[in-house]
Structure formats: structure tokens, C-alpha cells
Write a protein that holds these residues in place. Sequence first.
Motif, PDB file in Angstrom:
ATOM      1  N   LEU A  34      -0.107  -0.535  -5.439  1.00 56.78           N
ATOM      2  CA  LEU A  34      -1.199  -1.501  -5.342  1.00 56.78           C
ATOM      3  C   LEU A  34      -1.299  -2.092  -3.940  1.00 56.78           C
ATOM      4  O   LEU A  34      -2.398  -2.285  -3.401  1.00 56.78           O
ATOM      5  CB  LEU A  34      -1.006  -2.631  -6.359  1.00 56.78           C
ATOM      6  CG  LEU A  34      -1.238  -2.305  -7.833  1.00 56.78           C
ATOM      7  CD1 LEU A  34      -0.939  -3.527  -8.688  1.00 56.78           C
ATOM      8  CD2 LEU A  34      -2.661  -1.822  -8.077  1.00 56.78           C
ATOM      9  N   GLN A  42      -4.125  -9.019  -3.593  1.00 58.97           N
ATOM     10  CA  GLN A  42      -4.931  -7.896  -3.136  1.00 58.97           C
ATOM     11  C   GLN A  42      -6.412  -8.052  -3.466  1.00 58.97           C
ATOM     12  O   GLN A  42      -7.212  -7.177  -3.149  1.00 58.97           O
ATOM     13  CB  GLN A  42      -4.405  -6.594  -3.754  1.00 58.97           C
ATOM     14  CG  GLN A  42      -3.020  -6.183  -3.284  1.00 58.97           C
ATOM     15  CD  GLN A  42      -3.023  -5.800  -1.823  1.00 58.97           C
ATOM     16  OE1 GLN A  42      -3.072  -6.654  -0.950  1.00 58.97           O
ATOM     17  NE2 GLN A  42      -2.969  -4.505  -1.550  1.00 58.97           N
ATOM     18  N   ILE A  83      -1.778  -8.478  -7.783  1.00 58.48           N
ATOM     19  CA  ILE A  83      -3.189  -8.232  -8.089  1.00 58.48           C
ATOM     20  C   ILE A  83      -4.059  -9.308  -7.447  1.00 58.48           C
ATOM     21  O   ILE A  83      -5.103  -9.021  -6.843  1.00 58.48           O
ATOM     22  CB  ILE A  83      -3.404  -8.167  -9.607  1.00 58.48           C
ATOM     23  CG1 ILE A  83      -2.731  -6.915 -10.191  1.00 58.48           C
ATOM     24  CG2 ILE A  83      -4.887  -8.174  -9.949  1.00 58.48           C
ATOM     25  CD1 ILE A  83      -2.709  -6.871 -11.701  1.00 58.48           C
TER      26      ILE A  83
END
Length: 372
Positions: A222, A51, A48
Amino acid sequence: MSRGREATTAADATHKLPDDVIAIAIDTNAAASGRISFRQIEDLAATISAQELQIEVWVPEPVLWEWADHAYDLAVRTRDEFRSRQRELEDAGISGFDVAPSFEQSVDDVMETLSDGLQDIYLDDDSPAIRILELSEHPDAAVLGLRDQVLRTGPGRTKPQSGARVKTGAADSASFRLVAHAAGDQLHRVVLASGDQDARTHFRHGPSPIILRDLWSVRNELIKLRKGSDVAAEALKESVESALTYVDQDGGALRAYALSGENLLFNPRRDLTHVPEFSVVRVSAVDSVDNVEISLKERSATATAKIRLDVAIEYVRWDYRSETVDSDLEEEQDVEAIAYISADAPDLSDWDFTIDRIEIVDGRYDPVNRYV
């Protein structure tokens, strides 16, 4: 629903994530055997951050309870098994096993340890990565979960246990309701990591999160949202091809935290009278590396690899004539499989690999589904 979008149902949810995901909810069965994997959760938080996404990670309180129960049970069984074997070795005159496990925690102690560990995971901006969805935020979830279990609606069902049929499903139902409550009218922007069919059953007839089977699949999707360079992807592919065969029981060039194939049971078609224990000895060959995905900052990655394994199969039979257990061990080579790989490069110079899951695709075997 906001933005005029139609309600997404579990039946039509796809594996492609929207750009506006707001949260990832983790179910008990997001990892093999329903056990918590701090390494995978930390890797998810790292992805997370890599990104540059604004996404919360949710853990429903009943999931935390189930993880604690599973961890406590494993710790107690491990401790008791060691002590039993320790006495047998002492009787046989074998030394070197003097220090027995000292685990004496209660299940409440284990739950507190897990809760503290989850709340100690942070994103790169120093914000907490994990939000525990507490039942006190939505008490009706517990009541409706118990109703589902008693009436066998939604995730509520019966399962065999010690020769009886036992009703179950309250914890799953309560967890899914906590996720829906936390999401409000944004449930279509939530990803639920769950290998449990009950999740699809619960959300089948109404608004649904996007359901992916495990945390590896979540990371993979993701990373696809914002990809790194093709040069980095090719470099990772070459690294995986050269490193995967170093997996062994003692570690080596490739860290292997969770070879889920080690805990799977298989039915060889040549003998369907019993279910043998199947374990991975080593990765003997890498035929190809595919589906390489690199994060925006080139710090996280996922890939799949077609591999061949050396495996050990332990056959256990009950001899009714002598009332004894008979067992034998066979080894087989070149068993075809798919490895699901996670990779991280904390210092941007060297990839650290982990096999999150192994799926046997060899036609000689019929897998018994244990990854739920």
C-alpha cells in the motif's frame, strides 16, 4: 470482469497492487499462530488514511470466530498455567505471586470483545475501518464450506489429531466464499492477507484476489502506491540502524510487539533427532536496512533489515530408559536473520518501530514452517 480485464488467478497474481484496490480481506492466518493483532490492524487502517486511499478492510465472520477461539484458548491456558505455578511457588515458600489472573469469560464473551474492538477502529475521516462479512449476507458460503470439508475439495482436507485423521477446512472455505461474494466481479481489486496455502488452493482455478502472506506485506505494498520523499526514507533508515539493537525482553527504544521468531521451531543440522525450541534473546547487530517505503503523508513506513541475533535454543529429549524428560539450554550468537519492520510517526517527528516478523536465513538452521 469490469474494464475488460482478464480474470486473475492465484497462480499469476503478483505482489504489485493495482491503483484501484477496493478492499483488503484478512484471513485467520494473516498474523503469526492465527491470532488477532489489533496493533497490526490499526496500523493498516492508519496506512490507508495516510495514503488517502478509499479502501475497505474486510473480516469474514468465520475468521472472527477462529480468532476468538484462539484467544480464548490462550487465555485459559495462561490462567491455568499461572495458577499451577502459583501453587508450586507457595509450596516453595516464594511470595509475590498472590494475584492470579481473574479471566472467567466464555468464548462467546471473547468473540463479542473482539467484534466490538474491530468495530471501534476508525479511519481519519471518522468512518469505520472494518467491515465484518457476516454469513447471513451469503448463507450458501456455510453450506458450500461444509461440503468442501466433507468431500475434501478446495480448502477441505484431513489433518492428524490425537492419532486420528480429522476433516477440516469448512471455516476457510466459507471465509473465502464470503470475500468473493462481497467483491462480486471486482475480486481482482481485492487483496487477501493470508499465510495459508489453502487460500491459493481455493482460488487456483478461477478469479482470484491478490494474495499476500501477512499484514506487513499488505502495508508494504500500500505504501508503494504513493510514496513519500527520499529525504524521509533516508531519515527512517538511519533511525532503524541506530535503534534496532535496543530490542530486549524489557522493551527499550524499540517496541517489539511480535517477534515471530520467538515462537518458531528450528532443526539444527547437527542434530535432527528432535525439534528444539528457539527464542530470540536480542538483536546484536544491524548489517543493513533495505526496502524502505514511506507513505504519502510520511506517517507510515515499512522496511527490512539484515540483522544478527543472539538466540537461545532449548533441547528437549525423552529418555526412554528413565522415562523422564531431559533438557538443556544453549545460546548462540550472530545468527543471521531478516527483520520485517513497521514504523509510524503519529506526531510527524519521531518514528515508532515494531518488528512484525523475523525470518532466520542462517545456513546453520533448517526452519520448520510455522508461519502459516
